[in-house]
Every structure is written in C-alpha cells, then in structure tokens.
Design a protein around this motif. Structure first.
Motif, mmCIF file in Angstrom:
data_model
loop_
_atom_site.group_PDB
_atom_site.id
_atom_site.type_symbol
_atom_site.label_atom_id
_atom_site.label_comp_id
_atom_site.label_asym_id
_atom_site.label_seq_id
_atom_site.Cartn_x
_atom_site.Cartn_y
_atom_site.Cartn_z
ATOM 1 N N ILE A 1 0.910 -1.188 0.105
ATOM 2 C CA ILE A 1 0.094 0.060 -0.184
ATOM 3 C C ILE A 1 0.997 1.344 0.030
ATOM 4 O O ILE A 1 1.848 1.298 0.763
ATOM 5 C CB ILE A 1 -0.911 -0.079 1.262
ATOM 6 N N PRO A 2 0.732 2.125 -0.960
ATOM 7 C CA PRO A 2 1.772 3.365 -1.023
ATOM 8 C C PRO A 2 1.346 3.968 0.255
ATOM 9 O O PRO A 2 0.443 4.317 0.989
ATOM 10 C CB PRO A 2 0.986 4.247 -2.357
ATOM 11 N N ILE A 3 2.485 4.601 0.802
ATOM 12 C CA ILE A 3 2.763 5.678 1.916
ATOM 13 C C ILE A 3 2.541 7.038 1.424
ATOM 14 O O ILE A 3 3.420 7.378 0.372
ATOM 15 C CB ILE A 3 3.784 5.291 2.587
ATOM 16 N N GLY B 1 14.022 10.070 -3.759
ATOM 17 C CA GLY B 1 13.816 8.954 -4.425
ATOM 18 C C GLY B 1 13.195 7.857 -3.676
ATOM 19 O O GLY B 1 12.231 7.073 -4.392
ATOM 20 N N HIS B 2 13.551 7.387 -2.652
ATOM 21 C CA HIS B 2 13.058 6.462 -1.885
ATOM 22 C C HIS B 2 11.593 6.899 -1.620
ATOM 23 O O HIS B 2 10.853 5.808 -1.427
ATOM 24 C CB HIS B 2 13.911 6.319 -0.628
ATOM 25 N N LEU B 3 11.370 8.056 -0.998
ATOM 26 C CA LEU B 3 9.921 8.606 -0.746
ATOM 27 C C LEU B 3 8.944 8.217 -2.037
ATOM 28 O O LEU B 3 7.791 7.979 -1.802
ATOM 29 C CB LEU B 3 10.044 9.927 -0.199
ATOM 30 N N PHE B 4 9.429 8.505 -3.143
ATOM 31 C CA PHE B 4 8.726 8.484 -4.497
ATOM 32 C C PHE B 4 8.267 6.933 -4.721
ATOM 33 O O PHE B 4 7.268 6.648 -4.969
ATOM 34 C CB PHE B 4 9.547 8.950 -5.772
ATOM 35 N N ARG C 1 8.200 4.669 -2.377
ATOM 36 C CA ARG C 1 7.297 4.116 -1.239
ATOM 37 C C ARG C 1 5.773 4.693 -1.403
ATOM 38 O O ARG C 1 4.925 4.102 -1.129
ATOM 39 C CB ARG C 1 7.735 4.786 -0.032
ATOM 40 N N ALA C 2 5.787 5.909 -1.996
ATOM 41 C CA ALA C 2 4.622 6.698 -2.212
ATOM 42 C C ALA C 2 3.972 6.111 -3.774
ATOM 43 O O ALA C 2 2.802 6.599 -3.928
ATOM 44 C CB ALA C 2 4.601 8.244 -2.210
ATOM 45 N N ASN C 3 4.765 5.595 -4.484
ATOM 46 C CA ASN C 3 4.119 4.914 -5.722
ATOM 47 C C ASN C 3 3.980 6.307 -6.669
ATOM 48 O O ASN C 3 3.159 6.277 -7.423
ATOM 49 C CB ASN C 3 2.974 4.124 -5.813
ATOM 50 N N ILE C 4 5.021 7.261 -6.668
ATOM 51 C CA ILE C 4 4.949 8.403 -7.361
ATOM 52 C C ILE C 4 5.765 8.364 -8.712
ATOM 53 O O ILE C 4 6.823 7.684 -8.502
ATOM 54 C CB ILE C 4 5.608 9.722 -6.781
ATOM 55 N N VAL C 5 4.985 8.289 -9.903
ATOM 56 C CA VAL C 5 5.872 8.114 -10.966
ATOM 57 C C VAL C 5 5.829 9.067 -12.255
ATOM 58 O O VAL C 5 6.295 9.291 -12.970
ATOM 59 C CB VAL C 5 5.499 6.821 -11.855
ATOM 60 N N ASP C 6 4.938 9.957 -11.966
ATOM 61 C CA ASP C 6 4.309 11.349 -12.663
ATOM 62 C C ASP C 6 5.561 12.017 -12.647
ATOM 63 O O ASP C 6 6.051 12.463 -11.669
ATOM 64 C CB ASP C 6 3.085 11.647 -12.402
ATOM 65 N N VAL C 7 6.303 12.470 -13.742
ATOM 66 C CA VAL C 7 7.277 13.273 -13.838
ATOM 67 C C VAL C 7 7.278 14.732 -13.132
ATOM 68 O O VAL C 7 7.908 15.360 -12.342
ATOM 69 C CB VAL C 7 7.683 13.629 -15.315
ATOM 70 N N GLN C 8 6.183 15.295 -13.529
ATOM 71 C CA GLN C 8 5.855 16.739 -13.081
ATOM 72 C C GLN C 8 5.477 16.586 -11.615
ATOM 73 O O GLN C 8 6.030 17.688 -10.636
ATOM 74 C CB GLN C 8 4.709 17.505 -13.680
ATOM 75 N N ALA C 9 4.721 15.645 -11.263
ATOM 76 C CA ALA C 9 4.691 15.414 -9.679
ATOM 77 C C ALA C 9 5.900 15.317 -8.808
ATOM 78 O O ALA C 9 6.228 15.786 -7.783
ATOM 79 C CB ALA C 9 3.783 14.242 -9.333
ATOM 80 N N LYS C 10 6.985 14.530 -9.328
ATOM 81 C CA LYS C 10 8.164 14.364 -8.727
ATOM 82 C C LYS C 10 9.007 15.706 -8.890
ATOM 83 O O LYS C 10 9.540 16.268 -7.684
ATOM 84 C CB LYS C 10 9.079 13.411 -9.568
#
Length: 184
Positions: A5-7, A36-39, A41-50
């Motif tokens: 489950i994404p954090i 990067g580790h947080l991305f 864990r949170a399942n963030i893949v969108d470039v602009q969101a990063k």
C-alpha cells in the motif's frame, strides 16, 4: 505476492521530510536519494509530480530557483531536471567530495586554535581523516603529504610534545618518514 500500500509523501515540515541545506552542497545527493526512496514508497511516477515534490521541501529561495529552471517545465524528464539542479551546486557530486583547497582550509583553520582536550583533538582528527582520506584514495595527495598536512594543523606546542613522545617510543624512526599507527 501482496501489493504494498503506498505511503503518502510527508508534508513540508514533517520530521520525515527530506532535507537539503544549500549552505552544504554535499547534502544535495543525500536529498536526491531520500526523495527517490519516498517516491518509490508513495508510488509516485508522474514526472511533474516528482519535480513539484522535489521543490516543495527546500527553502522558498531554492524553490524559486528550481522552478525557474527550463528543465522544470513539462517535456523534460525528472533526470534532466535533477542534472540541471546538480549543476547549480558545484561540490555536490559524490565524485568530487573534497579538494586540496578543502584540506588547506581545514588545516589552516585549525592551526590558530587551541586544542584543549582529547575531544577537540579527536574532532580535528576525524575531520582531517574525512577530507585527507578521500584525497589519498583519489590519488590527489600522497600518504606523506597527508601526514605533513595533519601536523601543520596542530598548535606548535602540542606537536612538539607529541614529537618528543613519538621519539621516545620509536627512537629509530626516521623523522622524514610518516608516523603511522603509533600510540603515544
């Protein structure tokens, strides 16, 4: 295999938020790693969101600078954006942690200060080993240069006492050779 489950990403002032100190550019690489580790864990893949998250944890001044980079705009990858940020902070790279100038600054800065106890001596020794050890490993200075530089950072009175003690414990030691692994 069970899905994780994404954090959620921490808020700006959360104790778990990644930290970057622009006064110490070497913290940039750790910041990039941590976010990067947080991305992940949170399942963030969108470039602009990063990119947006990347800029949200830094000071307002840094945020303005980062968001003003052409590479922050859509159409540029996250990696290209990060490379542009790295270029803003010379000395942030893991490949060039320290320079001979850093060693000179450390030694000269310590030279005029009194070393009053073992704690102060140990602090100088640790700082010195971090910088000089890196330079030796990279072939920028020799072990002999490292040894001579360490001595230059000691107050003359302390060095004379240490030298006397070393000469007593190793009377055959050639004074032109470095002192390694000696116990006073």
């Amino acid at each position: 295999m069970a899905q994780l489950i994404p954090i959620p990403m921490p808020t700006r002032y959360d104790k778990n938020a990644p930290k970057f100190d622009s006064a110490n550019p070497r913290t940039l690489e750790r910041y990039i790693e941590d976010i990067g580790h947080l991305f992940d864990r949170a399942n963030i893949v969108d470039v602009q969101a990063k990119k947006t998250y990347f800029t949200s944890y830094v000071s307002i001044q840094e945020q303005d600078i980062f968001e003003g980079l052409a590479e922050f705009a859509e159409g540029h990858s996250y990696e290209v954006f990060i490379d542009a940020v790295r270029k803003l902070y010379p000395g942030s790279s893991k490949e060039k942690k320290y320079t001979a100038a850093d060693l000179t600054k450390l030694v000269e800065g310590r030279k005029g200060k009194r070393i009053g106890d073992i704690g102060e001596f140990s602090e100088y020794h640790r700082d010195f080993l971090a910088v000089s050890g890196y330079l030796v490993a990279k072939g920028k200075i020799s072990r002999a240069e490292q040894s001579r530089a360490f001595v230059r950072g000691l107050p003359d009175s302390l060095w004379q006492r240490l030298l006397t003690r070393l000469q007593i414990t190793d009377s055959d030691h050639d004074l032109d050779d470095e002192w390694e692994n000696h116990r006073c």
